[in-house]
Design a protein around this motif. Sequence first.
Motif: not given
Length: 283
Positions: A102-127
């Motif tokens: 489940d690529a969508y849910d996996g990516a969602r959990s990754a971004v949510k983890h960074l947000i939970d750590l207090g990050h607001r400026r989160i870069g994304y490198i696409t595939g």
Amino acid sequence: MLSINNVLNRRSFLVGATLIFAPIYFTPASVLLKNAKDMGYDVKMMGCDGMDGILGVEGFDTSLAEGLLLMTPFSADDEKNADFVNAYKDKYGDTPDQFAADAYDGARSAVKHLIDLGHRRIGYITGDERLASAKDRHRAYVDTMAQQGLGRDASLIVKGDFTQKRGFEGTMKLLSLADPPTAIFAANDLSAFGAIAAIHESGLRVPDDISVVGFDDIPTAAQFYPALTTVRQPIHQIGRAAVNTLLARIAGIEPASPQVILPTELILRASTAPCRTRVFDTR
């Protein structure tokens, strides 16, 4: 070698398989070889060099094979996405059984983890966004940022292709922004390795200055420095499900479902940390 009984029964007990030479495909290939051997089957395997190598499957002679496993991101139709592993019982081109994480849910959990750590400026490198899985990861990044009230900033999204080189180049572009990110989510682990190399080359530290998350959990992710926080795909389970389903179909047993989507798991390691105010200028 075929036994006399196999020939008389017009059974080859042979399975064909194609895979791309990429770390994420090595594990399901080994699972295929072991499980097929345990079930009395031989495997004829062809490797593809690069994302477009699957086009060569048309020249892969599987006339004696009783089934085909396609472990690549594309079908022979260059415009047609394939799941992580596709199983064909009769002939290539038929509708396959499909197996993926489940690529969508996996990516969602990754971004949510960074947000939970207090990050607001989160870069994304696409595939490589010719692929459905890459599109799912991109969509999850955009959706999760929006759901958390973080506006979409196009400058934080850089084009990648699942390679370390493009991960490095994309990160250099992110670091050159007037307001660079405090965290980066990369569409796969190789891209994340490139991101970490770029951060270090810029005189910054991971995760002290910038946190990094990957996707796949290839074997080297745990040995990399710093050990990579990443989304683990259930590669062994995908490989086993694909082989068992194909061999069951060959035996005349219909699977419960022609498509199997398995859950991912966020693996926390040393490449992520709480966001802190930065005082450096990377321009």
